[in-house]
Write a protein that holds these residues in place. Structure first.
Motif, PDB file in Angstrom:
ATOM      1  N   THR A  30       0.833  -1.213   0.000  1.00 39.39           N
ATOM      2  CA  THR A  30       0.000   0.000   0.000  1.00 39.39           C
ATOM      3  C   THR A  30       0.861   1.254   0.000  1.00 39.39           C
ATOM      4  O   THR A  30       0.630   2.194  -0.783  1.00 39.39           O
ATOM      5  N   LEU A  31       1.871   1.292   0.861  1.00 43.53           N
ATOM      6  CA  LEU A  31       2.726   2.479   0.959  1.00 43.53           C
ATOM      7  C   LEU A  31       3.538   2.696  -0.319  1.00 43.53           C
ATOM      8  O   LEU A  31       3.693   3.831  -0.787  1.00 43.53           O
ATOM      9  N   LEU A  32       4.042   1.624  -0.887  1.00 41.49           N
ATOM     10  CA  LEU A  32       4.833   1.759  -2.114  1.00 41.49           C
ATOM     11  C   LEU A  32       3.949   2.133  -3.304  1.00 41.49           C
ATOM     12  O   LEU A  32       4.384   2.860  -4.204  1.00 41.49           O
ATOM     13  N   ALA A  33       2.702   1.645  -3.298  1.00 41.77           N
ATOM     14  CA  ALA A  33       1.760   2.055  -4.340  1.00 41.77           C
ATOM     15  C   ALA A  33       1.455   3.543  -4.228  1.00 41.77           C
ATOM     16  O   ALA A  33       1.349   4.256  -5.243  1.00 41.77           O
ATOM     17  N   PHE A 103      17.864 -10.389   1.084  1.00 44.03           N
ATOM     18  CA  PHE A 103      18.877  -9.965   0.128  1.00 44.03           C
ATOM     19  C   PHE A 103      18.356  -9.046  -0.981  1.00 44.03           C
ATOM     20  O   PHE A 103      19.152  -8.388  -1.652  1.00 44.03           O
ATOM     21  N   LEU A 104      17.045  -8.992  -1.170  1.00 42.13           N
ATOM     22  CA  LEU A 104      16.509  -8.165  -2.249  1.00 42.13           C
ATOM     23  C   LEU A 104      15.628  -7.033  -1.728  1.00 42.13           C
ATOM     24  O   LEU A 104      15.868  -5.862  -2.024  1.00 42.13           O
ATOM     25  N   LEU A 105      14.599  -7.366  -0.938  1.00 37.86           N
ATOM     26  CA  LEU A 105      13.621  -6.369  -0.518  1.00 37.86           C
ATOM     27  C   LEU A 105      14.232  -5.276   0.358  1.00 37.86           C
ATOM     28  O   LEU A 105      14.029  -4.087   0.105  1.00 37.86           O
ATOM     29  N   ALA A 125       8.854  -3.050  -9.828  1.00 37.21           N
ATOM     30  CA  ALA A 125       9.233  -4.394  -9.383  1.00 37.21           C
ATOM     31  C   ALA A 125       9.118  -4.537  -7.874  1.00 37.21           C
ATOM     32  O   ALA A 125       8.745  -5.597  -7.364  1.00 37.21           O
ATOM     33  N   LEU A 126       9.405  -3.454  -7.145  1.00 41.52           N
ATOM     34  CA  LEU A 126       9.321  -3.505  -5.684  1.00 41.52           C
ATOM     35  C   LEU A 126       7.866  -3.574  -5.228  1.00 41.52           C
ATOM     36  O   LEU A 126       7.528  -4.327  -4.317  1.00 41.52           O
ATOM     37  N   VAL A 127       7.007  -2.807  -5.870  1.00 39.76           N
ATOM     38  CA  VAL A 127       5.578  -2.852  -5.553  1.00 39.76           C
ATOM     39  C   VAL A 127       5.030  -4.246  -5.856  1.00 39.76           C
ATOM     40  O   VAL A 127       4.304  -4.834  -5.047  1.00 39.76           O
ATOM     41  N   ALA A 128       5.395  -4.784  -7.022  1.00 39.09           N
ATOM     42  CA  ALA A 128       4.921  -6.120  -7.403  1.00 39.09           C
ATOM     43  C   ALA A 128       5.472  -7.184  -6.459  1.00 39.09           C
ATOM     44  O   ALA A 128       4.769  -8.152  -6.126  1.00 39.09           O
ATOM     45  N   GLY A 129       6.713  -6.998  -6.010  1.00 37.26           N
ATOM     46  CA  GLY A 129       7.325  -7.970  -5.111  1.00 37.26           C
ATOM     47  C   GLY A 129       6.606  -8.077  -3.784  1.00 37.26           C
ATOM     48  O   GLY A 129       6.411  -9.180  -3.251  1.00 37.26           O
ATOM     49  N   THR A 130       6.179  -6.936  -3.230  1.00 39.25           N
ATOM     50  CA  THR A 130       5.446  -6.980  -1.963  1.00 39.25           C
ATOM     51  C   THR A 130       4.070  -7.622  -2.142  1.00 39.25           C
ATOM     52  O   THR A 130       3.598  -8.349  -1.269  1.00 39.25           O
ATOM     53  N   ALA A 131       3.439  -7.369  -3.287  1.00 42.16           N
ATOM     54  CA  ALA A 131       2.151  -8.014  -3.567  1.00 42.16           C
ATOM     55  C   ALA A 131       2.325  -9.523  -3.715  1.00 42.16           C
ATOM     56  O   ALA A 131       1.501 -10.318  -3.235  1.00 42.16           O
ATOM     57  N   LEU A 132       3.420  -9.921  -4.360  1.00 44.83           N
ATOM     58  CA  LEU A 132       3.698 -11.344  -4.539  1.00 44.83           C
ATOM     59  C   LEU A 132       3.980 -12.022  -3.200  1.00 44.83           C
ATOM     60  O   LEU A 132       3.552 -13.153  -2.958  1.00 44.83           O
TER      61      LEU A 132
END
Length: 214
Positions: A30-33, A103-105, A125-132
């Motif tokens: 939510t915050l990154l979106a 190591f990534l987030l 990619a970061l927004v998608a990563g948190t959703a994933l």
């Protein structure tokens, strides 16, 4: 309290930390979106900075505790790690999530805070990563309820750990979370020690007994 009670407490701690992990992943999403959609530079910086703080102070400790209690339930009960497809799937997904988170987030969030200060939004990619991450945790919750796909292999029933191991499984992550909050960063040291002790114990319990010479 008996072994059954402490085992139930371990399951309870695993459930609430897993739900907390998923909740914090949704908060990050939510915050990154917001960081990507807002036109206000101050809101962008605040949203990205808050996401970084949530990751360090809440998500990481809950993720460590969730993973540890899940691993302990596999290592200390008859479920094991590789006897049932649903347990094996949860184990593999958890390892991937821990690697991605550590190591990534975390590094990407630090970079995003710096980028937000010069007017750049959080990467897609970061927004998608948190959703994933949140979606994977929801899928793992379904696996725990449905227990699909049957057994990977059969074999003798695995031994259940003694009561003190389940006491340690509850106490270790709570102590680690407390110490981590005091230090300002996650430190699952005691949890790792307890898990190693149980893995060594199980290995010894499963070692074939020596046949006396005749």
């Amino acid at each position: 309290m008996g072994k059954k009670t402490w085992r139930q407490l371990t399951v309870w701690l695993h459930v609430i930390t897993s739900v907390g992990w998923m909740g914090q992943a949704l908060a990050l999403f939510t915050l990154l979106a917001i960081s990507r959609t807002t036109e206000d530079d101050a809101i962008r910086v605040a949203a990205t900075s808050m996401a970084h703080e949530i990751d360090s102070l809440l998500l990481a400790p809950l993720a460590n505790a969730s993973a540890f209690t899940g691993f302990m339930l596999a290592a200390a009960t008859a479920w094991g790690f590789a006897r049932h497809w649903w347990v094996l799937a949860k184990f593999a997904i958890t390892l991937v999530q821990l690697y991605a988170g550590i190591f990534l987030l975390s590094g990407a969030l630090q970079d995003s805070v710096v980028a937000a200060r010069v007017g750049e939004p959080a990467p897609v990619a970061l927004v998608a990563g948190t959703a994933l991450m949140a979606s994977a945790l929801a899928f793992q919750a379904w696996l725990s309820v449905a227990k699909p796909w049957g057994k990977v292999r059969t074999g003798p029933k695995l031994p259940v750990a003694p009561t003190w191991m389940f006491v340690a499984a509850v106490a270790a992550p709570l102590i680690d979370i407390t110490v981590g909050l005091l230090l300002g960063y996650p430190l699952p040291a005691l949890s790792l020690v307890v898990l190693i002790v149980q893995l060594v114990r199980r290995r010894r319990e499963l070692r074939p007994a020596a046949v006396p010479a005749t």
